[in-house]
Design an enzyme around this catalytic site. Sequence first.
Site, PDB file in Angstrom:
ATOM      1  CB  CYS A 173      -0.951   0.112   1.189  1.00 41.76           C
ATOM      2  SG  CYS A 173      -1.980  -1.330   1.460  1.00 41.76           S
ATOM      3  CD1 TRP A 222      -0.720  -6.230  -3.443  1.00 48.68           C
ATOM      4  CD2 TRP A 222      -0.724  -6.916  -1.329  1.00 48.68           C
ATOM      5  NE1 TRP A 222      -0.403  -7.577  -3.438  1.00 48.68           N
ATOM      6  CE2 TRP A 222      -0.400  -8.019  -2.150  1.00 48.68           C
ATOM      7  CE3 TRP A 222      -0.785  -7.127   0.051  1.00 48.68           C
ATOM      8  CZ2 TRP A 222      -0.141  -9.302  -1.637  1.00 48.68           C
ATOM      9  CZ3 TRP A 222      -0.531  -8.394   0.553  1.00 48.68           C
ATOM     10  CH2 TRP A 222      -0.212  -9.459  -0.290  1.00 48.68           C
ATOM     11  N   GLY A 244      -0.103  -1.370   6.229  1.00 47.44           N
ATOM     12  CA  GLY A 244       0.398  -2.291   7.252  1.00 47.44           C
ATOM     13  C   GLY A 244      -0.698  -3.218   7.721  1.00 47.44           C
ATOM     14  CD  GLU A 250      15.565 -13.427 -10.208  1.00 45.49           C
ATOM     15  OE1 GLU A 250      15.127 -13.958  -9.183  1.00 45.49           O
ATOM     16  OE2 GLU A 250      15.206 -12.297 -10.576  1.00 45.49           O
ATOM     17  CD  GLU A 277       8.414 -11.669 -10.383  1.00 44.49           C
ATOM     18  OE1 GLU A 277       7.901 -11.249  -9.344  1.00 44.49           O
ATOM     19  OE2 GLU A 277       9.632 -11.551 -10.621  1.00 44.49           O
ATOM     20  CE  LYS A 330      10.722  -3.014  -7.070  1.00 38.31           C
ATOM     21  NZ  LYS A 330      11.317  -4.093  -7.880  1.00 38.31           N
TER      22      LYS A 330
END
Length: 608
Positions: free
Chosen positions: A2, A75, A102, A481, A488, A603
């Site tokens: 967020c 989010w 949070g 990776e 993703e 992110k």
Amino acid sequence: MCGIVGYIGGKSASPILLDGLKKLEYRGYDSAGIAVFENNSVEICKTKGRIADLEKKLESEGEFSGCVGIGHTRWATHGAPDDINAHPHKGGNGRITLVHNGIIENYIELKIMLEQKGYKFVSQTDTEVLAHLFDFFYNGDSLEAMSKVMKMVRGSYATAVLIEDRPDEIIAARKDSPLIVGIGENENFLASDIPAVLKYTRDCYLLDDNQIALLTKDTIKLYDINLNEVHKDVYHVTWDVEAAEKGGYDHFMKKEIAEQPKTVRDTLSPRIKDGRVAIDELSLTDEEIKNIGTIHIVACGSAWHVGMAARYIIEKLAQIPCEVDLASEFRYRNPIVRPNDVCIVISQSGETADTLAALREAKSKGAKAVSIVNVVASTIARESDDVIYTMAGPEIAVATTKAFSAQLNVAYLLAIRFAKAKGLIAEQDERKLCEDMLKLPEIIEKLLGMDDFLKGLAKKYVDSENVFFIGRGLDYAISLEGSLKLKEISYIHSEAYAAGELKHGTISLIEEGTPVFAVATQSDLLEKTLGNIKEVKARGAQVIALVGENHNAADEFADDIIRVPEINDILMPSLTVIPLQIFAYYMALGRGCDVDKPRNLAKSVTVE
Ligand code: F6R
């Protein structure tokens, strides 16, 4: 996750809030909203979807003109991403309006307490508890109310609050979620991250945990949780606003992939002096390095993949036992950490909740914490004993690329530094490695020139439903990776396996036509990986071999070959990752995915 923003000044708040939210959209993008003081009452506009949807809604419902407001891009953690759960939320009978980033861990007990006192809840969020709790404690003194709220809630928060009878102030606080105050002239700003305010100011206060900021248009006052005034240094931002813009590229991810030569150069060159490694930021003495018992490497996601590679490199060069842990596991498994251990913490954002908790866990057991961090002055950076910054600049695309490369190169530097302290690397070998490392940016530049070839390769495999990646040793770390990058952003199911492990179960998934990337660059493991390539080939796999340019042993089994210039084996991951990033990018593009903002992700993962 967020993003939150706030503005108080003489201009219309809503365009400034929307603009700031766009810069923070990487932090979460399932719903968004703003609240603005309009003629002494606080009006809210919020919606499911992205900032662009919020803008449309504002246009259709009528813009706000007030000069004080807060905003949020979400989010979802508690409650679906819909209009009701979107922030801002109201508390009391509407006299409190707040946004929150949070998780309030004790929100259920607080909710029961507040319901018993007559408060009515309309959303499924934990945030609404904060709003009502603030109202409950608010008796005309906003600082006192904030302090009481902070003492009552458990969990993490960055929050910004508007109070209906205080139209000339915004009050905000943080614990375990980032929050900065942008210092303007006759105006002030709040944000989760610097890019949101950079257009307006380069001077900021970076709040610490349990600090409160009280903003008016002309003043900023900072307090601790007990309301003692706090004086902080102004943090002056030196990087350019363009660093956080797309600069002519279609996507941030593409731009950030292309920036890797510079990122690697900027990360290495200040730390290679006269042809030898010199990490000024590292305070560990030779004696302390010699006495290290175990190195615990903790990180999440891609940063954990760097940790996997770092283990191979450090153990090989410096012969120090390394354990690599997912931060979310480390923090709860009561790890055995001794005072002569070192914890290497890897994080782009420097705010990842699990990584931060793992760092605290290791420190509480007496280990020294050395972090590899990109975001300057982030919480992990501030709480580490030593911090080695990756010089990647702002990374906006959710899928990391340039920060990964920078982290990997810091791992090389650390491994060499440790080996030197232990007398395990001869000067000429160190010089040769440094020379090779300094060649990496140029070779990466060359690899970027494979763009068309990789675009074509992606076209061939774009309809795949499952893709596998195999490799051994350092090639395994890069397989992990490559696989994460692909899944993703393209939503194709993909798995990475240590090549020798595949036959212990997973090989049953290989069938006619299944694409298998075989990363085979480590000379001592080449024959073994070749054996594994033959195993999958025999089961019908389409093999895409990723090999050093002088190796042709895999040619007869590979359907496609990606050749990478050769350099010292331990540096190969820095090169092999590049085509895998570009391949993932084109696969995602070919499938019409939102490359920079993949579904369900954010992110900066500031919740555990
Ligand atoms: C994947 C990716 C994530 C991050 C992970 C840790 O492309 O970006 O897996 O690597 O969320 O984030 P940081 O490095 O900010 O701690």
